[in-house]
Design a protein around this motif. Structure first.
Motif, short mmCIF file in Angstrom:
data_model
loop_
_atom_site.label_atom_id
_atom_site.label_comp_id
_atom_site.label_asym_id
_atom_site.label_seq_id
_atom_site.Cartn_x
_atom_site.Cartn_y
_atom_site.Cartn_z
N ASP A 1 -1.62 -5.88 -5.04
CA ASP A 1 -1.61 -7.11 -4.42
C ASP A 1 -1.32 -8.14 -5.47
O ASP A 1 -1.95 -8.42 -6.49
CB ASP A 1 -3.01 -7.31 -3.80
CG ASP A 1 -3.23 -8.76 -3.07
OD1 ASP A 1 -4.20 -9.49 -3.45
OD2 ASP A 1 -2.34 -9.00 -2.50
N TYR B 1 0.93 -1.39 0.03
CA TYR B 1 0.03 -0.18 0.04
C TYR B 1 0.93 1.45 0.11
O TYR B 1 2.19 1.36 0.79
CB TYR B 1 -0.77 0.03 1.40
CG TYR B 1 -1.87 -1.22 1.28
CD1 TYR B 1 -1.43 -2.51 2.03
CD2 TYR B 1 -3.16 -0.99 1.08
CE1 TYR B 1 -2.34 -3.29 1.96
CE2 TYR B 1 -3.98 -1.86 1.53
CZ TYR B 1 -3.74 -3.29 1.74
OH TYR B 1 -4.51 -4.36 2.15
N TRP C 1 -3.19 0.36 -3.96
CA TRP C 1 -3.05 -0.77 -3.21
C TRP C 1 -2.59 -1.67 -4.55
O TRP C 1 -3.08 -1.98 -5.45
CB TRP C 1 -4.15 -1.28 -2.67
CG TRP C 1 -4.31 -2.46 -2.20
CD1 TRP C 1 -3.30 -3.28 -1.80
CD2 TRP C 1 -5.35 -3.45 -2.18
NE1 TRP C 1 -3.63 -4.69 -1.46
CE2 TRP C 1 -4.88 -4.66 -1.56
CE3 TRP C 1 -6.81 -3.22 -2.32
CZ2 TRP C 1 -5.89 -5.76 -1.41
CZ3 TRP C 1 -7.53 -4.49 -2.31
CH2 TRP C 1 -7.20 -5.65 -1.64
N PHE D 1 -4.82 7.40 1.42
CA PHE D 1 -4.60 6.08 0.81
C PHE D 1 -4.39 6.67 -0.75
O PHE D 1 -5.20 7.42 -1.12
CB PHE D 1 -5.63 5.42 1.06
CG PHE D 1 -5.60 4.09 -0.20
CD1 PHE D 1 -6.47 3.93 -1.08
CD2 PHE D 1 -4.81 3.13 -0.04
CE1 PHE D 1 -6.62 3.12 -2.08
CE2 PHE D 1 -4.75 2.24 -0.95
CZ PHE D 1 -5.58 2.16 -2.17
N ARG E 1 -4.90 -2.94 -7.34
CA ARG E 1 -6.20 -3.50 -6.85
C ARG E 1 -7.29 -2.30 -6.36
O ARG E 1 -8.57 -2.13 -6.52
CB ARG E 1 -6.16 -4.04 -5.49
CG ARG E 1 -5.44 -5.40 -5.59
CD ARG E 1 -5.97 -6.44 -6.46
NE ARG E 1 -5.30 -7.72 -6.48
CZ ARG E 1 -5.57 -8.88 -7.51
NH1 ARG E 1 -6.53 -8.58 -8.13
NH2 ARG E 1 -4.98 -9.91 -7.36
N ASN E 2 -6.51 -1.27 -5.93
CA ASN E 2 -7.34 0.03 -5.81
C ASN E 2 -6.81 1.32 -5.54
O ASN E 2 -5.37 1.06 -5.49
CB ASN E 2 -8.12 -0.06 -4.16
CG ASN E 2 -9.35 0.70 -4.13
OD1 ASN E 2 -9.72 1.72 -5.00
ND2 ASN E 2 -9.75 0.75 -2.61
#
Lengths: 118, 115
Positions: B50, B33, B48, B45, B55-56
């Motif tokens: 993974d 992250y 992210w 944030f 992912r985001n």
């Protein structure tokens, strides 16, 4: 969206005494995790304690404990026998319990600066 | 066990340049992250990753991008730097285990200054 609020920008405690830092959050989820991180002047975020929402028992790590009130959406941190090394910024953080693309990041509160007086 | 490492510790760039920040996760961790900690804005944030995939991403413009390599290390790129990009960039890593509590562990951060 989840929000995390730390209403105390600054707190002060005498060495060896006890201090409680407040944190409230807002969520519509039933299962989630809550964390307290410490950020000393070195700026590295250090995990202090964590709590799983479905566990009723409050988490404890040595001098650090939490008071988790799920219905009130409150997650306070108690530091007992405060030491000079506890002086830092403390951040409360929320994360969903489920691995999904939407919400696995940590949502942080604004932080509380803790000063420890000798 | 080695913790999360980040490089460089400090980076000074001028407006319009590109910055590349690097992160090596804890051994065995597959998620990385990125967060931005700008003065007065708190921790936000960014991205992210993974298992090698993005992912985001948070509410940041496309000039913030990155990738995750097969060894799970990650790179954050910031193009067309603006003055407000000056911040501490924190990387965190974690490992998802079924039934376990995923916890993010942070690196020491890269302080980016844009002049």
């Amino acid at each position: 969206a989840q929000t995390v609020t730390q209403s105390q920008p600054e707190m002060s405690v005498q060495e060896a005494e006890t201090v409680t830092l407040s944190c409230t959050y807002d969520t519509s989820e039933s299962d989630y995790y809550l964390f307290w991180y410490k950020q000393p002047p070195s700026r590295q975020m250090i995990l202090v304690i964590r709590q799983e929402a479905y566990k009723q028992q409050n988490a404890t790590e040595n001098r650090f404990s939490v008071n988790f009130q799920k219905a009130a959406k409150s997650f306070s941190l108690k530091i007992s026998d405060s030491q000079l090394g506890d002086a830092a910024m403390y951040f409360c953080a929320y994360r969903s319990a489920f691995k999904n693309n939407a919400g696995n990041m940590l949502t942080f509160g604004g932080g509380t600066r803790l000063m420890v007086k000798p | 066990e080695a913790g999360v490492t980040q490089s460089p510790t400090h980076l000074i760039k001028t407006r319009g340049q590109q910055a590349t920040l690097r992160c090596s996760p804890i051994s065995g961790h597959t998620s990385v992250y990125w967060y931005q900690q700008a003065l007065g804005l708190g921790l936000q944030f960014l991205l992210w990753y993974d298992e090698g995939e993005e992912r985001n991403r948070g509410n940041f413009p496309p000039r913030f991008s990155g990738r995750q390599f097969p060894n799970y290390s990650s790179e954050l790129n910031v193009n067309a730097l603006e003055l407000e990009d000056s911040a501490l960039y924190l990387c965190a890593s974690s490992f998802w285990k079924t039934g376990g509590m995923e916890t993010q562990y942070f690196g020491p951060g890269t302080r980016l200054l844009v002049l």
